[in-house]
Design a protein around this motif. Structure first.
Motif, PDB file in Angstrom:
ATOM      1  N   SER A 152      -6.542  -1.583  -8.110  1.00  0.00           N
ATOM      2  CA  SER A 152      -6.447  -1.963  -6.495  1.00  0.00           C
ATOM      3  C   SER A 152      -7.058  -3.464  -6.089  1.00  0.00           C
ATOM      4  N   ASN A 200      -4.728  -6.083   0.881  1.00  0.00           N
ATOM      5  CA  ASN A 200      -4.608  -5.626   0.146  1.00  0.00           C
ATOM      6  C   ASN A 200      -3.344  -5.323  -1.227  1.00  0.00           C
ATOM      7  N   ALA A 255       0.457  -1.244  -0.211  1.00  0.00           N
ATOM      8  CA  ALA A 255      -0.260   0.101   0.061  1.00  0.00           C
ATOM      9  C   ALA A 255       0.868   1.359  -0.398  1.00  0.00           C
ATOM     10  N   CYS A 271      -8.653  -5.122  -2.852  1.00  0.00           N
ATOM     11  CA  CYS A 271      -8.897  -5.564  -2.057  1.00  0.00           C
ATOM     12  C   CYS A 271      -8.069  -7.092  -1.057  1.00  0.00           C
ATOM     13  N   TYR A 323       0.735   4.307  -1.457  1.00  0.00           N
ATOM     14  CA  TYR A 323       0.192   4.973  -2.518  1.00  0.00           C
ATOM     15  C   TYR A 323      -0.779   5.773  -1.214  1.00  0.00           C
ATOM     16  N   SER A 324      -1.692   4.747  -0.638  1.00  0.00           N
ATOM     17  CA  SER A 324      -2.209   5.225   0.227  1.00  0.00           C
ATOM     18  C   SER A 324      -1.872   4.740   1.661  1.00  0.00           C
ATOM     19  N   GLU A 355      -2.188  -2.662  -3.994  1.00  0.00           N
ATOM     20  CA  GLU A 355      -2.257  -1.359  -4.640  1.00  0.00           C
ATOM     21  C   GLU A 355      -1.687  -1.058  -5.974  1.00  0.00           C
ATOM     22  N   ASN A 356      -1.866  -0.193  -6.514  1.00  0.00           N
ATOM     23  CA  ASN A 356      -1.127  -0.368  -7.699  1.00  0.00           C
ATOM     24  C   ASN A 356      -1.500   1.403  -8.294  1.00  0.00           C
ATOM     25  N   TYR A 359      -4.716   3.150 -10.042  1.00  0.00           N
ATOM     26  CA  TYR A 359      -5.565   2.678  -8.460  1.00  0.00           C
ATOM     27  C   TYR A 359      -7.044   2.110  -9.261  1.00  0.00           C
ATOM     28  N   HIS A 378      -3.020  -0.164   5.827  1.00  0.00           N
ATOM     29  CA  HIS A 378      -2.823  -1.654   5.401  1.00  0.00           C
ATOM     30  C   HIS A 378      -3.748  -2.586   5.719  1.00  0.00           C
TER      31      HIS A 378
END
Length: 138
Positions: A50, A41, A18, A52, A20-21, A43-44, A47, A24
């Motif tokens: 991504s 999760n 994670a 979950c 970017y955000s 992420e990519n 967005y 976790h």
């Protein structure tokens, strides 16, 4: 078994990707035979691509031919005081497992930064859900 499920979700969250955000999330599925399947999760930079934690764990169960065996799910995320609840997309994916297994899956929502927890049956989080039964399957 509940504490083991909670701990498995917490451990999974430590493996989240994670960047970017920095939010976790870990998920742990309790299966009919007592085994636990986890996911975190992913992420990519794009967005929308991504995944979950719940999606990852459910995909692992499906890949093992065990989607109908999910009994309970624990989800932990973030570092706040509020329990982390599955998003709408994940609720729909959980519903697929629930309808295939013919059970109302119990979902434990845990806070990442406190001891706060909630429990909900899927039917409360996603009433009148669309699933395999609506297509005449299951």
């Amino acid at each position: 078994m509940t504490e083991a499920l909670f701990q498995a979700a917490r451990d999974a969250a430590t493996r989240a990707y994670a960047p970017y955000s920095r939010f976790h999330v870990g998920a742990a599925l309790l299966m009919t035979d007592g085994t636990i399947i986890t996911g975190a999760n992913v992420e990519n930079a794009s967005y929308g691509l991504s995944l979950c934690a719940e999606t990852v764990a459910l995909a692992k169960a499906a890949n093992d031919g065990r989607l109908a065996d999910v009994v309970e799910i624990a989800v932990v995320g973030g570092d706040g005081a509020e329990p982390c609840r599955p998003c709408g997309r994940c609720r729909q994916l959980i519903n697929e497992a629930a309808q295939l297994g013919k059970r109302d899956i119990l979902i434990h929502c845990l806070a990442g930064g406190s001891d706060a927890t909630e429990q909900h049956r899927l039917s409360i989080l996603l009433p009148h859900a669309f699933g395999p039964a609506d297509l005449g399957i299951g």
